[in-house]
Design an enzyme around this catalytic site. Structure first.
Site, PDB file in Angstrom:
ATOM      1  N   LYS A   1       0.820  -1.217   0.000  1.00  0.00           N
ATOM      2  CA  LYS A   1       0.000   0.000   0.000  1.00  0.00           C
ATOM      3  C   LYS A   1       0.853   1.265   0.000  1.00  0.00           C
ATOM      4  CE  LYS A   1      -4.254  -2.088   1.376  1.00  0.00           C
ATOM      5  NZ  LYS A   1      -3.790  -3.488   1.412  1.00  0.00           N
TER       6      LYS A   1
HETATM    7  C1  LIG Z   1      -4.369  -4.547   0.714  1.00  0.00           C
HETATM    8  C2  LIG Z   1      -3.570  -5.793   0.564  1.00  0.00           C
HETATM    9  C3  LIG Z   1      -3.911  -6.776  -0.396  1.00  0.00           C
HETATM   10  C4  LIG Z   1      -5.146  -6.674  -1.273  1.00  0.00           C
HETATM   11  O1  LIG Z   1      -5.041  -5.685  -2.275  1.00  0.00           O
HETATM   12  P1  LIG Z   1      -6.327  -5.142  -3.022  1.00  0.00           P
HETATM   13  O2  LIG Z   1      -5.863  -3.991  -3.839  1.00  0.00           O
HETATM   14  O3  LIG Z   1      -7.306  -4.742  -1.951  1.00  0.00           O
HETATM   15  O4  LIG Z   1      -6.869  -6.259  -3.864  1.00  0.00           O
HETATM   16  C5  LIG Z   1      -3.087  -7.896  -0.512  1.00  0.00           C
HETATM   17  N1  LIG Z   1      -2.004  -8.053   0.288  1.00  0.00           N
HETATM   18  C6  LIG Z   1      -1.656  -7.138   1.215  1.00  0.00           C
HETATM   19  C7  LIG Z   1      -0.478  -7.396   2.071  1.00  0.00           C
HETATM   20  C8  LIG Z   1      -2.417  -5.968   1.385  1.00  0.00           C
HETATM   21  O5  LIG Z   1      -2.061  -5.068   2.317  1.00  0.00           O
END
Ligand SMILES: *Cc1c(COP(=O)(O)O)cnc(C)c1O
Length: 460
Positions: free
Chosen positions: A109
């Protein structure tokens, strides 16, 4: 570039407004009104930042000065502790790992939020405005949003986490940030309670405008935009122009949708594999054309524990040839009935490129172990879902397959240790995390208490 809502009834807006608005006023999600042409071929020795500017420029053009944009992108990725920003490393059998976890909070993120925090600050400063970000988190999002906002003059941020229900590493990544514009609150309730509180804060109109409430959540177009970049850089690095496949551990569908956009705008992607944990609404949808909610099941990959993947609405809009009326019908039915059939002949255009595969916690632990045995590489439980999905759903063994590594294994040390007996150490910049002093407040699951708290913080 102008942006339109997937539900067709919100004003058409330029990038700066879409950035600050997040959700469209008709409840829809914003998308560019047309897709740009493919980015230019990279110059010799092009860096991640060079490609990022090339890929994202058409989406922000008209809303931001080109030199200012380049500076913001450069600053965002200077916070990453790997020189390649999002490096690619080989696994076994033609698979490779795209490491998206070298940002400040060691999860993917950061790739979007490090830029989005700076874009917010730039746009608000230009308008001589301030905003308050309120976020509910079950773990990853809170720390990534705090790191995106800390020390920014035009932003205050309040993060609500469920008391006693986030891991120690995750809590400390939030509560050891000591900045005047950051507050953490442990809510006496569950993650769902935290989410409901945030939703109710947005619904309280006087409050919302008094504190200029805003969101940086995964439906924000700018987050999708920043994620397109690493599909382009990694495809160039493994395939030099030929077809390439990706496997993506998926929750809200924001990450894998960025892959779809990369393909739509010229990256030669032949397959996108959607990896799910036991929350498998997408796997079931891709197999049957029926989207049906079944409640949230807690797993060892908590950032993918979702009921509905909100960004699927963007794909539906494209699937229906941008007919917003059809999107409204389908989304209304899903909200009212908990299920909807999208399985007319058009689903074929989705399954032409997307495949789905789901894995329960035992299978995830087995994949962490298998990957370690075969390659010597430790992966976290989210990444393991993607790697397992890549192995299970790969269509063509001659096409390189890139697995997105969405969190550093040290972010989920308990699950990794249980699977392998090895406890992964935190990277250097977080090595003393467990010794840093914590600071947070505690509130009951009560809307007026949270409102009063945020007001006092913002005005005080
Ligand atoms: C948020 C997240 C995801 C999922 O990603 P999306 O964009 O919501 O599909 C997968 N792995 C981790 C570690 C995350 O923080």
């Amino acid at each position: 570039m102008k942006y339109v809502s997937t539900r067709g009834a919100a004003p058409v807006l330029p990038f700066g407004d879409v950035l600050l608005a997040g959700l469209a006023s008709d409840g829809g999600l914003y998308l560019p009104d047309s897709w740009p042409s493919p980015p230019p071929a990279p110059a010799l020795g092009a860096t991640y930042v060079d490609t990022a500017v090339d890929v994202m420029w058409p989406y922000v053009e008209g809303s931001i000065d080109p030199r200012a944009f380049r500076t913001l992108v450069g600053d965002a990725y200077a916070t990453f502790s790997h020189p390649d920003v999002c490096p690619v490393t080989p696994l076994d059998d033609g698979l490779s790992l795209l490491e998206l976890y070298w940002g400040p909070t060691i999860a993917f993120k950061d790739v979007a939020l490090q830029l989005v925090g700076r874009l917010f600050d730039h746009e608000l400063t230009r308008r001589e405005e301030r905003a308050t970000i309120v976020v509910a988190t079950s773990g990853d999002t809170g720390s990534a949003a705090i790191e995106a906002c800390r020390g920014r003059a035009s932003l205050d941020i309040v993060v609500l986490h469920p008391a006693g229900r986030v891991s120690e590493v995750q809590r400390r990544q939030m509560t050891t940030v000591h900045e005047p514009n950051v507050r953490n609150v442990a809510i006496e309730g569950t993650f769902d309670d935290c989410q409901r509180l945030v939703k109710d804060l947005f619904a309280a109109e006087a409050f919302r405008s008094d504190v200029r409430l805003s969101a940086m959540n995964s439906i924000n177009w700018a987050r999708v935009m920043a994620q397109i970049v690493y599909y382009v850089t990694s495809a160039r690095s493994v395939a030099s122009g030929g077809p390439v496949a990706f496997s993506v551990p998926t929750g809200n569908f924001g990450n894998v949708f960025a892959g779809w956009v990369a393909r739509r705008t010229g990256t030669p992607i032949s397959q996108l594999v959607v990896g799910s944990n036991s929350n498998d609404i997408l796997t079931r949808w891709l197999a049957s054309g029926r989207m049906e909610t079944t409640g949230v099941h807690p797993t060892i990959s908590p950032s993918m524990d979702i009921q509905v993947s909100s960004n699927v609405e963007r794909l539906l809009f494209e699937l229906y040839d941008r007919n917003a009326g059809l999107v409204v019908d389908r989304m209304t039915e899903l909200a009212a009935e908990g299920r909807v059939d999208t399985g007319d002949t058009r689903l074929a255009t989705v399954t032409e490129v997307f495949d789905g595969a789901r894995f329960d916690d035992d299978q995830i632990r087995a994949e962490i172990r298998r990957t370690l045995d075969l390659t010597g590489v430790l992966i976290d439980p989210h990444t393991a879902v993607g790697v397992a999905a890549a192995r299970a759903a790969r269509r063509d063994r001659d096409v390189p397959m890139i697995c997105l590594a969405t969190a550093h294994p040290a972010k989920f040390p308990d699950a990794v240790e249980e699977a392998t007996g090895i406890r992964p150490p935190l990277p250097e910049h977080l090595a003393d995390l467990l010794d840093r002093p914590e600071e947070y407040d505690r509130l009951p699951d009560d809307l007026s208490a949270v409102e009063a708290y945020v007001r006092a913080f913002v005005t005080g």
